[in-house]
Write a protein that holds these residues in place. Sequence first.
Motif, PDB file in Angstrom:
ATOM      1  N   PHE A 164       8.199   0.940  -3.046  1.00  0.00           N
ATOM      2  CA  PHE A 164       6.792   0.904  -2.946  1.00  0.00           C
ATOM      3  C   PHE A 164       6.680  -0.907  -2.712  1.00  0.00           C
ATOM      4  O   PHE A 164       6.543  -1.399  -3.674  1.00  0.00           O
ATOM      5  N   TYR A 165       6.129  -1.306  -1.739  1.00  0.00           N
ATOM      6  CA  TYR A 165       6.055  -2.684  -1.321  1.00  0.00           C
ATOM      7  C   TYR A 165       4.348  -3.120  -1.345  1.00  0.00           C
ATOM      8  O   TYR A 165       3.914  -2.515  -0.396  1.00  0.00           O
ATOM      9  N   TRP A 182       1.378   2.698 -10.981  1.00  0.00           N
ATOM     10  CA  TRP A 182       1.357   2.712  -9.380  1.00  0.00           C
ATOM     11  C   TRP A 182       2.534   2.979  -8.867  1.00  0.00           C
ATOM     12  O   TRP A 182       2.704   2.892  -7.601  1.00  0.00           O
ATOM     13  N   HIS A 183       3.577   2.690  -9.596  1.00  0.00           N
ATOM     14  CA  HIS A 183       4.904   2.970  -9.159  1.00  0.00           C
ATOM     15  C   HIS A 183       5.301   1.915  -7.946  1.00  0.00           C
ATOM     16  O   HIS A 183       6.095   2.212  -7.072  1.00  0.00           O
ATOM     17  N   ILE A 184       4.774   0.778  -8.304  1.00  0.00           N
ATOM     18  CA  ILE A 184       5.250  -0.486  -7.096  1.00  0.00           C
ATOM     19  C   ILE A 184       6.443  -1.046  -7.672  1.00  0.00           C
ATOM     20  O   ILE A 184       6.693  -1.449  -8.858  1.00  0.00           O
ATOM     21  N   ASP A 185       7.339  -1.115  -6.748  1.00  0.00           N
ATOM     22  CA  ASP A 185       8.777  -1.815  -6.734  1.00  0.00           C
ATOM     23  C   ASP A 185       8.851  -3.175  -6.633  1.00  0.00           C
ATOM     24  O   ASP A 185       9.520  -4.275  -6.983  1.00  0.00           O
ATOM     25  N   SER A 205       7.001  -8.872  -8.707  1.00  0.00           N
ATOM     26  CA  SER A 205       7.828  -8.144  -9.824  1.00  0.00           C
ATOM     27  C   SER A 205       8.767  -7.439  -9.042  1.00  0.00           C
ATOM     28  O   SER A 205       8.602  -7.070  -7.593  1.00  0.00           O
ATOM     29  N   VAL A 206       9.918  -7.164  -9.616  1.00  0.00           N
ATOM     30  CA  VAL A 206      10.899  -6.490  -9.094  1.00  0.00           C
ATOM     31  C   VAL A 206      11.611  -5.383  -9.669  1.00  0.00           C
ATOM     32  O   VAL A 206      11.930  -5.582 -10.875  1.00  0.00           O
TER      33      VAL A 206
END
Length: 361
Positions: A164-165, A182-185, A205-206
């Motif tokens: 998720f970008y 929010w499960h952001i990658d 963030s990664v």
Amino acid sequence: MQTYPIPMVPGPVVVPEAIRQVYLEPYGSGDLEVEFVELVTRTQRRLKAIFGTRDDIVIQSGEGMLVLWSALKSCLVPGDRVLAVATGVFGYGIGEMAQSIGAEVKTLGFSYDETINDMARIEAAIAEFKPRMITAVHCETPSGTLNPLEELGRLKHAYRVPLFYVDTVAGAGGVPVLADDWHIDLCLGGSQKCLSAPPDISFLSVSPKAWEIIDAVGYVGYDALKPFQHAVENRYFPYTPSWQGVAALYAAAGLLLDEGLENSFNRHDAVARFCRRRLVEMGIDLFPAPGAVPSPTVTAARIPQGFTWEAWDRRLRAEGLVVAGSYGPLAGKVFRLGHMGSQADKELVTQALEVIAATLK
């Protein structure tokens, strides 16, 4: 170079004196010094707090577009499926960027004056298309809108989409960002918006899953993320970083955290509501449609009847106010006031609104 006493462009914003002073300090041999590595580590901790994440933070030398490209090129190979959830210039643009590097892109588009809605439609697209990556923009600055991301993140997690970008360049620091929740990658930010630093540093963030994919893709280039994974622990950066830029980002993040994130969010929200209310009272139409979520960091409004963008811009500048136009299909139709970072100031916004009111007369 022309300057204006009432700056309201939505980035780069006015840089506070405390941050400008950072650039005057001597910094020795840059990344060769252990002090630089310590500075990067401290800056990463501050950015994690702003992003609401425990994930790794990568800091790159370059304006915010750098990380938009960096994350795509480092994580995608030709043929990968990307679902671009788009509500504006940047949302549609990110889909085009992914397509340009060979991804198979399905764009789930909304009107430019809308924000993300119709989650059933989005869920059906995820289930049918089975993307490797979902992309979204948090704050669409050209439209003055703020996309809710929590439900989109839930769907990403439920359907086990690997990545998720999210572009939150114009949101982070001015509105809540909860990257982990929010499960952001890949959560993307820039220095020149709500952080009020010059436009020379970008960061993201990664997640562990993203690192796994980055390692497998093995992209090599100036904007590659892979060399940053162990750069701090190995004290070896892929290119000479901007010590001044990182120091300024550290100072900017510190000012924001000293104020308190909740206080910053409230300040941005209060100024934005005041700005929108006064524009409506003047008879100016706001661009976001009823039901859309307006951004607390930038207000987009329709250019008043009887003015072209060029004439409107010229008249405002003549009175010391500089605002922004917009891009793509909105060019020539919308003007924008950037009340973000140092410009989320009621006195400054009041001055801007007084000029607009006088110009309308």
